[in-house]
Design a protein around this motif. Structure first.
Motif, PDB file in Angstrom:
ATOM      1  N   GLU B   1     -57.512 -29.678 -64.750  1.00 46.67           N
ATOM      2  CA  GLU B   1     -56.546 -29.510 -65.845  1.00 46.67           C
ATOM      3  C   GLU B   1     -55.711 -28.272 -65.567  1.00 46.67           C
ATOM      4  OE1 GLU B   1     -57.467 -29.871 -70.310  1.00 46.67           O
ATOM      5  OE2 GLU B   1     -57.519 -27.732 -69.958  1.00 46.67           O
ATOM      6  N   ALA B   2     -54.371 -28.439 -65.628  1.00 49.02           N
ATOM      7  CA  ALA B   2     -53.492 -27.304 -65.375  1.00 49.02           C
ATOM      8  C   ALA B   2     -53.599 -26.324 -66.533  1.00 49.02           C
ATOM      9  CB  ALA B   2     -52.062 -27.799 -65.227  1.00 49.02           C
ATOM     10  N   GLY B   3     -53.464 -25.045 -66.185  1.00 54.37           N
ATOM     11  CA  GLY B   3     -53.523 -24.005 -67.200  1.00 54.37           C
ATOM     12  C   GLY B   3     -52.164 -23.740 -67.786  1.00 54.37           C
ATOM     13  N   VAL B   4     -52.068 -22.647 -68.539  1.00 49.73           N
ATOM     14  CA  VAL B   4     -50.807 -22.232 -69.132  1.00 49.73           C
ATOM     15  C   VAL B   4     -49.951 -21.613 -68.033  1.00 49.73           C
ATOM     16  CG1 VAL B   4     -49.712 -20.718 -70.813  1.00 49.73           C
ATOM     17  CG2 VAL B   4     -51.902 -21.836 -71.356  1.00 49.73           C
ATOM     18  N   ALA B   5     -48.724 -22.091 -67.918  1.00 52.06           N
ATOM     19  CA  ALA B   5     -47.812 -21.586 -66.891  1.00 52.06           C
ATOM     20  C   ALA B   5     -46.768 -20.684 -67.520  1.00 52.06           C
ATOM     21  CB  ALA B   5     -47.126 -22.742 -66.174  1.00 52.06           C
ATOM     22  N   GLN B   6     -46.466 -19.595 -66.816  1.00 52.32           N
ATOM     23  CA  GLN B   6     -45.431 -18.674 -67.284  1.00 52.32           C
ATOM     24  C   GLN B   6     -44.535 -18.285 -66.121  1.00 52.32           C
ATOM     25  OE1 GLN B   6     -48.372 -15.919 -69.841  1.00 52.32           O
ATOM     26  NE2 GLN B   6     -46.194 -15.434 -70.180  1.00 52.32           N
ATOM     27  N   SER B   7     -43.267 -18.060 -66.437  1.00 52.43           N
ATOM     28  CA  SER B   7     -42.345 -17.534 -65.425  1.00 52.43           C
ATOM     29  C   SER B   7     -41.250 -16.728 -66.111  1.00 52.43           C
ATOM     30  CB  SER B   7     -41.722 -18.671 -64.614  1.00 52.43           C
ATOM     31  OG  SER B   7     -40.874 -19.453 -65.414  1.00 52.43           O
ATOM     32  N   PRO B   8     -40.694 -15.745 -65.396  1.00 51.02           N
ATOM     33  CA  PRO B   8     -41.158 -15.273 -64.095  1.00 51.02           C
ATOM     34  C   PRO B   8     -42.442 -14.457 -64.233  1.00 51.02           C
ATOM     35  CG  PRO B   8     -39.465 -13.806 -64.930  1.00 51.02           C
ATOM     36  CD  PRO B   8     -39.586 -14.929 -65.942  1.00 51.02           C
ATOM     37  N   ARG B   9     -43.051 -14.070 -63.147  1.00 45.26           N
ATOM     38  CA  ARG B   9     -44.233 -13.211 -63.213  1.00 45.26           C
ATOM     39  C   ARG B   9     -43.847 -11.749 -63.373  1.00 45.26           C
ATOM     40  NH1 ARG B   9     -49.124 -14.721 -61.350  1.00 45.26           N
ATOM     41  NH2 ARG B   9     -49.692 -12.777 -62.413  1.00 45.26           N
ATOM     42  N   TYR B  10     -42.725 -11.371 -62.826  1.00 41.28           N
ATOM     43  CA  TYR B  10     -42.254  -9.983 -62.900  1.00 41.28           C
ATOM     44  C   TYR B  10     -40.751  -9.975 -63.162  1.00 41.28           C
ATOM     45  CZ  TYR B  10     -46.649  -9.379 -60.410  1.00 41.28           C
ATOM     46  OH  TYR B  10     -47.961  -9.435 -60.030  1.00 41.28           O
ATOM     47  N   LYS B  11     -40.317  -8.974 -63.930  1.00 41.00           N
ATOM     48  CA  LYS B  11     -38.888  -8.842 -64.211  1.00 41.00           C
ATOM     49  C   LYS B  11     -38.572  -7.372 -64.437  1.00 41.00           C
ATOM     50  CE  LYS B  11     -34.898 -10.914 -65.048  1.00 41.00           C
ATOM     51  NZ  LYS B  11     -34.236 -11.828 -64.071  1.00 41.00           N
ATOM     52  N   ILE B  12     -37.526  -6.910 -63.759  1.00 41.24           N
ATOM     53  CA  ILE B  12     -37.050  -5.545 -63.959  1.00 41.24           C
ATOM     54  C   ILE B  12     -35.609  -5.619 -64.436  1.00 41.24           C
ATOM     55  CG2 ILE B  12     -36.597  -3.302 -62.892  1.00 41.24           C
ATOM     56  CD1 ILE B  12     -38.731  -3.984 -60.815  1.00 41.24           C
ATOM     57  N   ILE B  13     -35.312  -4.994 -65.573  1.00 37.74           N
ATOM     58  CA  ILE B  13     -33.949  -4.993 -66.109  1.00 37.74           C
ATOM     59  C   ILE B  13     -33.606  -3.597 -66.600  1.00 37.74           C
ATOM     60  CG2 ILE B  13     -34.013  -7.424 -66.792  1.00 37.74           C
ATOM     61  CD1 ILE B  13     -34.445  -6.474 -69.689  1.00 37.74           C
ATOM     62  N   GLU B  14     -32.338  -3.368 -66.833  1.00 41.27           N
ATOM     63  CA  GLU B  14     -31.908  -2.104 -67.409  1.00 41.27           C
ATOM     64  C   GLU B  14     -31.850  -2.257 -68.924  1.00 41.27           C
ATOM     65  OE1 GLU B  14     -29.166  -0.588 -63.642  1.00 41.27           O
ATOM     66  OE2 GLU B  14     -28.246  -1.035 -65.573  1.00 41.27           O
ATOM     67  N   LYS B  15     -31.976  -1.109 -69.607  1.00 38.05           N
ATOM     68  CA  LYS B  15     -31.899  -1.171 -71.074  1.00 38.05           C
ATOM     69  C   LYS B  15     -30.552  -1.738 -71.488  1.00 38.05           C
ATOM     70  CE  LYS B  15     -30.663   3.718 -71.419  1.00 38.05           C
ATOM     71  NZ  LYS B  15     -31.075   5.049 -71.925  1.00 38.05           N
ATOM     72  N   ARG B  16     -30.582  -2.417 -72.604  1.00 33.78           N
ATOM     73  CA  ARG B  16     -29.432  -3.099 -73.207  1.00 33.78           C
ATOM     74  C   ARG B  16     -29.127  -4.449 -72.561  1.00 33.78           C
ATOM     75  NH1 ARG B  16     -27.869   2.260 -73.693  1.00 33.78           N
ATOM     76  NH2 ARG B  16     -26.718   2.245 -71.725  1.00 33.78           N
ATOM     77  N   GLN B  17     -29.816  -4.770 -71.458  1.00 36.14           N
ATOM     78  CA  GLN B  17     -29.657  -6.103 -70.897  1.00 36.14           C
ATOM     79  C   GLN B  17     -30.518  -7.099 -71.662  1.00 36.14           C
ATOM     80  OE1 GLN B  17     -30.523  -5.577 -66.638  1.00 36.14           O
ATOM     81  NE2 GLN B  17     -28.327  -5.743 -66.227  1.00 36.14           N
ATOM     82  N   SER B  18     -30.327  -8.370 -71.377  1.00 32.22           N
ATOM     83  CA  SER B  18     -31.136  -9.411 -72.013  1.00 32.22           C
ATOM     84  C   SER B  18     -32.062 -10.041 -70.981  1.00 32.22           C
ATOM     85  CB  SER B  18     -30.235 -10.474 -72.640  1.00 32.22           C
ATOM     86  OG  SER B  18     -29.477 -11.115 -71.635  1.00 32.22           O
ATOM     87  N   VAL B  19     -33.137 -10.646 -71.487  1.00 30.17           N
ATOM     88  CA  VAL B  19     -34.113 -11.273 -70.602  1.00 30.17           C
ATOM     89  C   VAL B  19     -34.773 -12.422 -71.357  1.00 30.17           C
ATOM     90  CG1 VAL B  19     -35.992  -9.727 -71.308  1.00 30.17           C
ATOM     91  CG2 VAL B  19     -36.062 -10.828 -69.050  1.00 30.17           C
ATOM     92  N   ALA B  20     -35.221 -13.426 -70.612  1.00 31.35           N
ATOM     93  CA  ALA B  20     -35.897 -14.571 -71.229  1.00 31.35           C
ATOM     94  C   ALA B  20     -37.129 -14.917 -70.418  1.00 31.35           C
ATOM     95  CB  ALA B  20     -34.971 -15.770 -71.303  1.00 31.35           C
ATOM     96  N   PHE B  21     -38.174 -15.281 -71.138  1.00 36.31           N
ATOM     97  CA  PHE B  21     -39.435 -15.685 -70.520  1.00 36.31           C
ATOM     98  C   PHE B  21     -39.716 -17.127 -70.921  1.00 36.31           C
ATOM     99  CE2 PHE B  21     -39.622 -11.371 -69.760  1.00 36.31           C
ATOM    100  CZ  PHE B  21     -39.803 -10.607 -70.896  1.00 36.31           C
ATOM    101  N   TRP B  22     -40.375 -17.841 -70.014  1.00 34.72           N
ATOM    102  CA  TRP B  22     -40.668 -19.250 -70.255  1.00 34.72           C
ATOM    103  C   TRP B  22     -42.170 -19.502 -70.219  1.00 34.72           C
ATOM    104  CZ3 TRP B  22     -42.895 -22.704 -66.691  1.00 34.72           C
ATOM    105  CH2 TRP B  22     -42.851 -24.056 -67.068  1.00 34.72           C
ATOM    106  N   CYS B  23     -42.621 -20.423 -71.049  1.00 31.55           N
ATOM    107  CA  CYS B  23     -44.037 -20.757 -71.115  1.00 31.55           C
ATOM    108  C   CYS B  23     -44.211 -22.265 -71.235  1.00 31.55           C
ATOM    109  CB  CYS B  23     -44.711 -20.076 -72.304  1.00 31.55           C
ATOM    110  SG  CYS B  23     -46.423 -20.602 -72.595  1.00 31.55           S
TER     111      CYS B  23
END
Lengths: 113, 114
Positions: B1-23
């Motif tokens: 049985e596949a587990g919970v998948a997440q991406s990306p594993r690592y993310k580096i951004i500057e303040k005031r930027q936007s970012v999105a995570f997926w599950c």
């Protein structure tokens, strides 16, 4: 509100030593209690749980007993291995509506060969 | 049985930027959770979904964080704009239902905001 307090780490032990990680909680009613483990680079995994007073949860040689009189759920293992090196989290789940898992801060365990 | 998948594993951004995570949760799991784990602390629940509805978002900073679970399966968590204090590991978990059902955690996304 509900809260969990666990002993600070890191805890460093030699292989085959006895392990105790203390955990105490504050909650109304009768929460369920859990120990989670987080190995390096991996997500949290449920290690063991107990849902009522005096229950003993056990798994992989680890055990913990739900003590309502002392509001504690200490994690123990008789003989640790290098592969047990990880971060251990104590957590509770309250029984009231809208309950959610509340975690302690985690305890780092390092086992030396 | 596949587990919970997440991406990306690592993310580096500057303040005031936007970012999105997926599950992507375990198939058949109705309940999905997003947690924030700041270094040296235990995970803190940000938001809980039951199917595609929000059950609890009381600890989600709604001025900058948003989350959705379209069609009751995958979920995305967005931060816009990011602040330095958002640096943390973001964990996704799923369970068959709410309450005492075991929660299964993904490996997390480590976010660094510079």
């Amino acid at each position: 509100g509900n809260s969990v307090t666990q002993m600070e780490g890191p805890v460093t032990l030699s292989e085959e030593a006895f392990l105790t990680i203390n955990c105490t909680y504050t909650a109304t009613g009768y929460p369920s209690l859990f120990w989670y483990v987080q190995y390096p680079g991996e997500g949290l995994q449920l290690l063991l749980k107990a849902t009522k007073a005096d229950d003993k949860g056990s798994n992989k040689g680890f055990e913990a007993t739900y003590r309502k009189e002392t509001t504690s759920f200490h994690l123990e293992k008789g003989s640790v291995q290098v592969s047990d090196s990880a971060v251990y989290f104590c957590a509770l789940l309250g029984m009231e509506y809208g309950n959610k898992l509340v975690f302690g801060a985690g305890t780092i365990l390092r086992v030396k060969s | 049985e596949a587990g919970v998948a997440q991406s990306p594993r690592y993310k580096i951004i500057e303040k005031r930027q936007s970012v999105a995570f997926w599950c992507n949760p375990i198939s058949g799991h109705a309940t999905l959770y997003w947690y924030q784990q700041i270094l040296g602390q235990g995970p803190k629940l940000l938001i809980q979904f039951q199917n595609n509805g929000v059950v609890d978002d009381s600890q989600l900073p709604k001025d900058r964080f948003s989350a959705e679970r379209l069609k009751g399966v995958d979920s995305t968590l967005k931060i816009q704009p990011a602040k330095l204090e958002d640096s943390a590991v973001y964990l996704c978990a799923s369970s068959l239902g709410a309450g005492v059902y075991e929660q299964y955690f993904g490996p997390g996304t480590r976010l660094t905001v510079t």
